[in-house]
Write an enzyme that holds these catalytic residues in place. Sequence first.
Site, PDB file in Angstrom:
ATOM      1  N   LYS A  73       0.852  -1.199   0.000  1.00  0.00           N
ATOM      2  CA  LYS A  73       0.000   0.000   0.000  1.00  0.00           C
ATOM      3  C   LYS A  73       0.886   1.246   0.000  1.00  0.00           C
ATOM      4  CE  LYS A  73      -3.956   1.773   2.698  1.00  0.00           C
ATOM      5  NZ  LYS A  73      -4.796   1.517   3.900  1.00  0.00           N
ATOM      6  N   SER A 148      -9.681   1.367   2.902  1.00  0.00           N
ATOM      7  CA  SER A 148      -8.825   2.193   2.069  1.00  0.00           C
ATOM      8  C   SER A 148      -7.751   1.408   1.313  1.00  0.00           C
ATOM      9  CB  SER A 148      -8.164   3.259   2.924  1.00  0.00           C
ATOM     10  OG  SER A 148      -7.286   2.673   3.861  1.00  0.00           O
ATOM     11  N   SER A 172      -9.686  -1.091   7.066  1.00  0.00           N
ATOM     12  CA  SER A 172      -9.110  -0.829   5.743  1.00  0.00           C
ATOM     13  C   SER A 172      -8.388  -2.002   5.088  1.00  0.00           C
ATOM     14  CB  SER A 172      -8.162   0.371   5.812  1.00  0.00           C
ATOM     15  OG  SER A 172      -8.906   1.556   5.835  1.00  0.00           O
TER      16      SER A 172
END
Lengths: 483, 94
Positions: A73, A148, A172
Site C-alpha cells: 500500500k 482504504s 481498511s
Amino acid sequence: MAMLSIRDMVKGIKERQFTPLEILDKYWARIEKVEDKIKAFISLKPYQELKKEALFLEKNPEGRMTGVPIALKDNINVRGFMTTCSSKVLQNYKPPFDATVAELLKKEGALILGKTNMDEFAFGSSTENSAYQITRNPYDLSCVPGGSSGGSAAVVASGMAPLALGSDTGGSIRQPSAFCGAVGFKPTYGRVSRYGLVAFASSLDQIGPLAKNVEDIWLALSVISGRDEKDPTSSSNPPINYPGKNWQPSVVGFCPDLLEEGVDENIKDSFYEAISIYKGLGVTVKEVHLPHIKYGLSIYYLLASSEASSNLARFDGLRYGQRVKGETYNEMIENTRGIGLGREAKRRILLGTFALSSGYYDAYYLKALKARALIREDFRQVFTEVDLILMPTTPSQPFKIGAKADDPLQMYKADLFTIPVNLAGLPAVSIPLSLKNDLPVGIQLIGRHFEEEQILNAALMLEQERGEFPPPKLPFLCRSETS
Amino acid sequence: MKNLNNLLSLASLKVSEEEEEKLAQEVFKIIKYFDELKEVEDSSLINPSSLNFHPQELILREDRELPFTDREEIMRNFPELEGEYLKSPPIEKE
C-alpha cells in the site's frame, strides 16, 4: 503457476522446478493484461530492475519468501519508490528509508513490484478518495474495490500478485478484502511494527497482509510480526509461528442483535451459512452481546479524526512533497494544505480539530475515549465465554462507483463491523465465503489479543468447508484471450 | 459553533468560500451524528488513558547515536533549496 500457493511457489524455486524470473514473468504478463482496467497500482518498478532482482534471487534462494511478488500500500515506505498516500500533498516524495515490514520482506527474498492505490491517507472505504485514480473491483468493474487498501485487495483478487500489504485503522484491510474476495488479516495492535507506515490514527493503525488463502496469510504474518525497537508500541511477544499449531476453537460467539438493522439479506444469508458450517464441524455456537458496539462509529470517527488532525500537521510543504507558494511561512502552509489535501482529508482534519478544541474536548474527545473503554470491556467479557466472535465483515456488498461519494456519513457506515475491532486492539480476519449476485461476501472472525493462530485455524476450517473460491471472471480478459 | 473560520485557522487550511460552505454543511452534520454519544452512560471511574493502548507497557529504548548517511536523499526531497539550505518564505511580510 500463477495459481500456486506461496508455500509451493517458494518450495518450487528452492527445488529448482522453476525460477524466480519465470514467476515474475507470469505475474508481469498478468499485470500487462489487466492493470489498465483495474488501476490498482500507483507506481510499478520497471521490469528490467525486477528482472535483475529475480536473477539475483535465483542464485540466493535462502529466504522464506524467495521470489514471491508482492505489492505494498502506498502509505508504507520502500526505498526507491515514491510514497504518496494517494495525496497531492506528497506528490513525488521519495522516502530515504524502508519501513520495517519492507525490510523484513526483502530480507526473506520477496520481490516488491510496486505500490498500491488507496483512499488519501487511508481516509475512506472505497478508494475513491485517491487524488490520482479510481481503482475498480475485479468482480465488477463498475463497483468500488472497498478501501482504504482497495488497490492491495484488487491486486490480489485480479492475480497481479499473490500477496499484498495494507493498513487497517477501522477496517481498511478487511473491508476491501471482503469486497474483492480476498483474505485480509488485521493483527493485534502491537503485533507488527508500524515504523515507516505513514501515521493516520496511532492508537488504531496496524499493518497486515492480503492474499488468496489463509495459508499464505499465515506465512506472511510470520515474516512481518515481532518486536521492533523503532516502534515503541510494538509488542515483545515473539513473531507468529509458521507452520503454526493446531489450535481449533471450541466455542464461537455471534451477536444476533447486530444484524437487525441496516444489513443486506445476502450478507445475513452468508453469515448464517458460516454459523452452520461451524455447527456442522462440532463447534459450539453461542449468542453473545456487545452492548456498546452500536456507538462504535461515533467513537471511531471522533478518535481517529482527532489523531489524524494531529498526525497530518506535518504535511506543511516545508521539507518534502508539494509546496504551494505563499508570501509568508504561514501562508505557504495554508496554501499547501488547502490545495494539496483532498476533501475527505479536510473533513477529517476539521472534525478532529473540532473534537480537540477548547470547549468541546470533554464532550467529544474525552467522552469518546471513555466510550471506547466500554467497548473494550464488552469484548473482554465476551471472550471469557467464547474463543472467537463471528461477524459479517461489511453490512453490504460492493457498491457502485460514485454511489456514496457525496454522503460521507453513509460511507462511514460501511465500517460498522470492522471498527470495534480496532477500538479494542484485537486481531481479526475477513475470509470470502460466497458469491451473491456475482459479488463476494466476506465473513469476519475476531479473536483475543495475540491469539492470531486460533483465528487462522478457524479460518482454515471455514476455507476447507467452502472449497475453492470462484475467481473474478474479468470479461475483458476472457475476450482477449479467446481472440 | 456556526462557521468553520476558527477551525480552518487552527488546522492551517485555506479553502475557497464555496468549499468552506460545503465543508461546513458536511462537518456539522457529522458532528450532530456524534451527539448520540451523550446517551452513553459513563462514569468518572473510567480511566480513558489506561485503556487507550495495549495492556502491555510501552517499551522505550535507550537513546544512542547512530550514523546517518542519507543526507542527500533527504535534501532531494526539499521543495526549495538555496545552496545547501532548505528555503522557506519569511515568517512575516517583508
